[in-house]
Scaffold this active site. Structure first.
Site, mmCIF file in Angstrom:
data_model
loop_
_atom_site.group_PDB
_atom_site.id
_atom_site.type_symbol
_atom_site.label_atom_id
_atom_site.label_comp_id
_atom_site.label_asym_id
_atom_site.label_seq_id
_atom_site.Cartn_x
_atom_site.Cartn_y
_atom_site.Cartn_z
ATOM 1 N N THR A 36 0.841 -1.211 0.068
ATOM 2 C CA THR A 36 -0.091 0.128 0.242
ATOM 3 C C THR A 36 0.517 0.978 0.010
ATOM 4 O OG1 THR A 36 -1.697 -1.051 1.375
ATOM 5 C CG2 THR A 36 -1.323 0.877 1.450
ATOM 6 N N GLU A 44 1.126 9.922 -5.501
ATOM 7 C CA GLU A 44 1.175 11.434 -4.573
ATOM 8 C C GLU A 44 2.790 11.721 -6.221
ATOM 9 O OE1 GLU A 44 3.023 12.702 -0.777
ATOM 10 O OE2 GLU A 44 2.611 10.295 0.106
ATOM 11 N N HIS A 70 -6.979 1.431 -0.473
ATOM 12 C CA HIS A 70 -6.128 -0.086 -1.178
ATOM 13 C C HIS A 70 -7.286 -0.796 -1.689
ATOM 14 C CE1 HIS A 70 -2.466 -1.797 -1.957
ATOM 15 N NE2 HIS A 70 -3.348 -2.445 -2.967
#
Length: 132
Positions: A36, A44, A70
């Site tokens: 994750t 990001e 996730h």
């Protein structure tokens, strides 16, 4: 900082390698799937790529918030694509809708925030923390 239009988009692509797996840097009993934190890094980076053209020399943008789900596993050798879209600009704070897909399906989605920073100013603040 230049004006960042709402709807500005960015992408980032990563091929999953063994060092990206949850079983490699968390717990060896975990299945060999994308971790994750690595998926979040892909998201990001997509967000940063979206706004890079609007940053002035000496500026960057640090992640300040993530709210991510996730939702599907991805094995080694599969390509993951992160996508980000600017949804709000509040001064130096930029909010994004983010998602990640692999070659088969959506694997994650959520909201991310980055704050535009002056690199020289940050460097001084970090130096002050290191001082005895």
């Amino acid at each position: 900082m230049k004006v960042i239009p709402l709807g500005t988009k960015g992408v980032f692509t990563l091929e999953v390698r063994p060092e990206h797996l949850a079983s490699q840097f968390k717990d060896s009993v975990l299945p060999p799937v994308l971790a994750t934190p690595v998926m979040i890094m892909v998201m990001e980076n997509a967000a940063l790529n979206a706004i890079k053209p609007y940053l002035e020399p000496g500026e960057s943008a640090l992640g300040t918030r993530v709210d991510i789900r996730h939702i599907a596993a991805t094995p080694v050798g599969v390509r993951v694509v992160g996508e980000a879209e600017v949804t709000r600009v509040d001064g130096r704070r930029i909010e994004f809708i983010v998602r990640a897909t692999d070659e088969t399906e959506e694997i994650g989605r959520g909201v991310h925030e980055r704050t535009i920073i002056d690199l020289a100013r940050l460097s001084k603040r970090l130096d002050a923390k290191r001082a005895p």
